[in-house]
Design a protein around this motif. Structure first.
Motif, PDB file in Angstrom:
ATOM      1  N   ASP A 102      49.414  35.662  49.776  1.00 21.87           N
ATOM      2  CA  ASP A 102      48.328  36.603  50.056  1.00 21.87           C
ATOM      3  C   ASP A 102      47.036  35.831  50.308  1.00 21.87           C
ATOM      4  N   PHE A 103      46.541  35.922  51.519  1.00 22.36           N
ATOM      5  CA  PHE A 103      45.278  35.254  51.848  1.00 22.36           C
ATOM      6  C   PHE A 103      44.077  36.048  51.353  1.00 22.36           C
ATOM      7  N   HIS A 104      44.281  37.346  51.072  1.00 20.38           N
ATOM      8  CA  HIS A 104      43.155  38.156  50.577  1.00 20.38           C
ATOM      9  C   HIS A 104      43.010  38.055  49.060  1.00 20.38           C
ATOM     10  N   LYS A 105      43.627  37.067  48.479  1.00 26.86           N
ATOM     11  CA  LYS A 105      43.402  36.770  47.065  1.00 26.86           C
ATOM     12  C   LYS A 105      42.787  35.373  46.954  1.00 26.86           C
ATOM     13  N   HIS A 139      40.352  42.796  38.579  1.00 25.78           N
ATOM     14  CA  HIS A 139      41.628  42.608  39.268  1.00 25.78           C
ATOM     15  C   HIS A 139      41.559  41.442  40.256  1.00 25.78           C
ATOM     16  N   LEU A 140      42.646  41.270  40.995  1.00 25.13           N
ATOM     17  CA  LEU A 140      42.738  40.159  41.951  1.00 25.13           C
ATOM     18  C   LEU A 140      42.018  40.507  43.247  1.00 25.13           C
ATOM     19  N   ASN A 141      40.746  40.837  43.120  1.00 27.36           N
ATOM     20  CA  ASN A 141      39.885  41.109  44.267  1.00 27.36           C
ATOM     21  C   ASN A 141      38.862  39.984  44.368  1.00 27.36           C
ATOM     22  N   CYS A 142      38.787  39.356  45.514  1.00 27.05           N
ATOM     23  CA  CYS A 142      37.955  38.159  45.634  1.00 27.05           C
ATOM     24  C   CYS A 142      36.677  38.428  46.421  1.00 27.05           C
TER      25      CYS A 142
END
Length: 496
Positions: free
Chosen positions: A306-309, A86-89
């Motif tokens: 979204d900065f957490h992506k 997923h879109l987890n960085c």
């Protein structure tokens, strides 16, 4: 019990606690050979249920040991090279340092008398992002923004502001409360077929009709401006009103970016609010080579980032930006005990939340250490990796590339020898589930054009070709094993 509270008297205990937690993180990083453990849901549920929360352990050491067994040993490792779901960085170290500072000081940024300099840092970053977007606006309008918990909240507030903007204009049904209710029931949101689920969720929360969200078929993976123009005309002809058009700057599954400039022109001509959901693609604002993919984003009335992506920050860090910052007045409710109307300009006046963490510090620290280009180059590298994966899959006879990567997502299917398309489709979910259960590789699954497929989401700029090869090998092995099992079961059924 006061000795457990942070103060100048407990500085040494604070430092020891952080050191112990850091040591646990180090053990987690060094000891993790797979992106997740193979523990079953039943086993993990039993472990958690066995904890007696009414009986404290009495020491941080014991609590950390318990958390190791309950959480760290089984937490999904987004940093692991075989996590591609997923879109987890993976996250920057400066941002983690910022988390320690902001959490330890425990700053709340809703009012000046609570946040002081933190409020100034957040506003400076809001202004910086607004400059990157470069809103097309009259000089009299001043952009503004607010940090949120994520794209869902940013989209909700953006669409709330659009709704209020529309209802504040004179309408065909007047301006009384009864007229407002009548107009509310006929407000529409128009978006593309690949819009995030938060658009429909926002429409529900905003009290719009069940059929308020109009989903347009795309030109490929993107919204077609001509189709949009016809849809807006049709809504007007039906006597309804459009609260907002939601364009996408990076769809969750495809990474596709709508033709923002053409969509913006249509919205301007029709006098309709344009919200751009850039939760995924917002990182392109700092890309040294791909900033042009967001051409036309400045025509938006509101933008989600979204900065957490794609800025590589820990959860949660997002922002909503408005072309006209005065639109935040719709979110403002004053209270004498917090933000009196005749008092300071408080951040809570712009937020759906009251108490808010100082999440902006994570972006500030990362930006000050890496620079905007440094963040953007990491995203560029991740996109380059995704494109290489796409080419690799496209060259393999037992894998089928579904879409060429637009950003950093890769859509494909396993296609073991001897399997027809229907049989390949039937393998997708079982392959994904088998890999997750074993824990060696973690991939996602979705549906494209009515057919299931696997999805790799690449947000690790340092991902090596050999790591990707290992994930694809796991996919092949699982697909072959499952296909053989299906054939054997079918054969047994025929001859039984």
């Amino acid at each position: 019990m006061n000795e457990h509270l942070l103060s100048h008297r407990s500085r040494k205990d604070h430092a020891a606690a952080l050191a112990a937690a850091t040591a646990e993180v180090g053990r987690y990083l060094d000891g993790r050979t797979t992106p997740r453990s193979s523990a079953s849901p039943a086993h993990l549920a039993a472990q958690t249920a066995a904890v007696d929360l009414s009986t404290p352990l009495g020491s941080l050491e014991k609590a950390l040991l318990e958390v190791r067994g309950l959480y760290l040993d089984h937490a999904v490792g987004y940093h692991h090279p075989r996590y591609l779901a997923h879109l987890n960085c993976p996250v920057t170290i400066p941002a983690l340092a910022a988390e320690t500072l902001a959490t330890s000081v425990n700053t709340a940024v809703e009012t000046w008398d609570q946040g002081t300099s933190a409020c100034l840092i957040e506003q400076k970053l809001v202004d910086w992002v607004a400059e990157l977007i470069d809103f097309d606006r009259p000089e009299a309008l001043t952009p503004d923004g607010v940090f949120t918990t994520g794209g869902t909240q940013s989209n909700l507030q953006g669409l709330f502001t659009a709704r209020e903007d529309r209802l504040s204009r004179p309408g065909p049904r007047g301006t009384t409360p009864a007229d407002r209710c009548a107009r509310l029931s006929r407000l529409r949101i128009v978006t593309g077929e690949h819009a995030h689920l938060s658009v429909v969720k926002a429409a529900r929360l905003l009290g719009l009709a069940p059929d308020a969200v109009i989903v347009l078929p795309g030109d490929g993976d993107r919204m077609d401006p001509a189709t949009l123009d016809r849809a807006l005309a049709s809504v007007a002809d039906a006597g309804d009103e459009v609260a907002a058009v939601v364009a996408l700057a990076g769809t969750t599954d495809h990474g596709a970016i709508d033709p923002l400039r053409e969509i913006g022109r249509v919205c301007r001509e029709r006098n309709v609010w344009l919200h751009v959901d850039g939760a995924y693609g917002g990182g392109l604002l700092v890309s040294p080579t791909r900033r042009g993919l967001l051409d036309g984003i400045g025509l938006a009335d509101s933008v989600t980032v979204d900065f957490h992506k794609t800025f590589f920050l820990p959860v949660a860090a997002s922002a909503l930006l408005l072309r006209d910052g005065s639109g935040f007045r719709h979110s403002t409710v004053s209270a004498d005990y917090l933000n009196p109307a005749d008092g300071d300009d408080h951040a809570v006046d712009k937020s759906l939340q009251t108490t808010r963490r100082f999440d902006a510090l994570k972006l500030w620290m990362t930006l000050r250490v890496l620079g905007a280009d440094g963040i953007g180059r990491m995203l560029d590298d991740a996109i380059d990796v995704a494109q290489r994966i796409g080419r690799t899959i496209d060259s393999e006879p037992d894998l089928e590339l579904v879409r060429r990567p637009a950003l950093s997502t890769v859509l494909f299917r396993p296609r073991p020898e001897g399997c027809d398309p229907d049989e390949s489709d039937a393998l997708v979910r079982p392959v994904r589930d088998a890999l997750f259960a074993e824990g060696r590789s973690v991939v996602a699954a979705t549906v494209v054009d009515g057919r299931p497929c696997l999805k790799l989401t690449v947000l690790d700029p340092g991902l090596r070709d050999e790591d990707v090869a290992a994930v694809l090998a796991d996919v092949r092995e699982a697909a072959r094993y499952l296909a053989d099992g299906i054939r054997q079961a079918t054969t047994a059924g025929v001859f039984s």
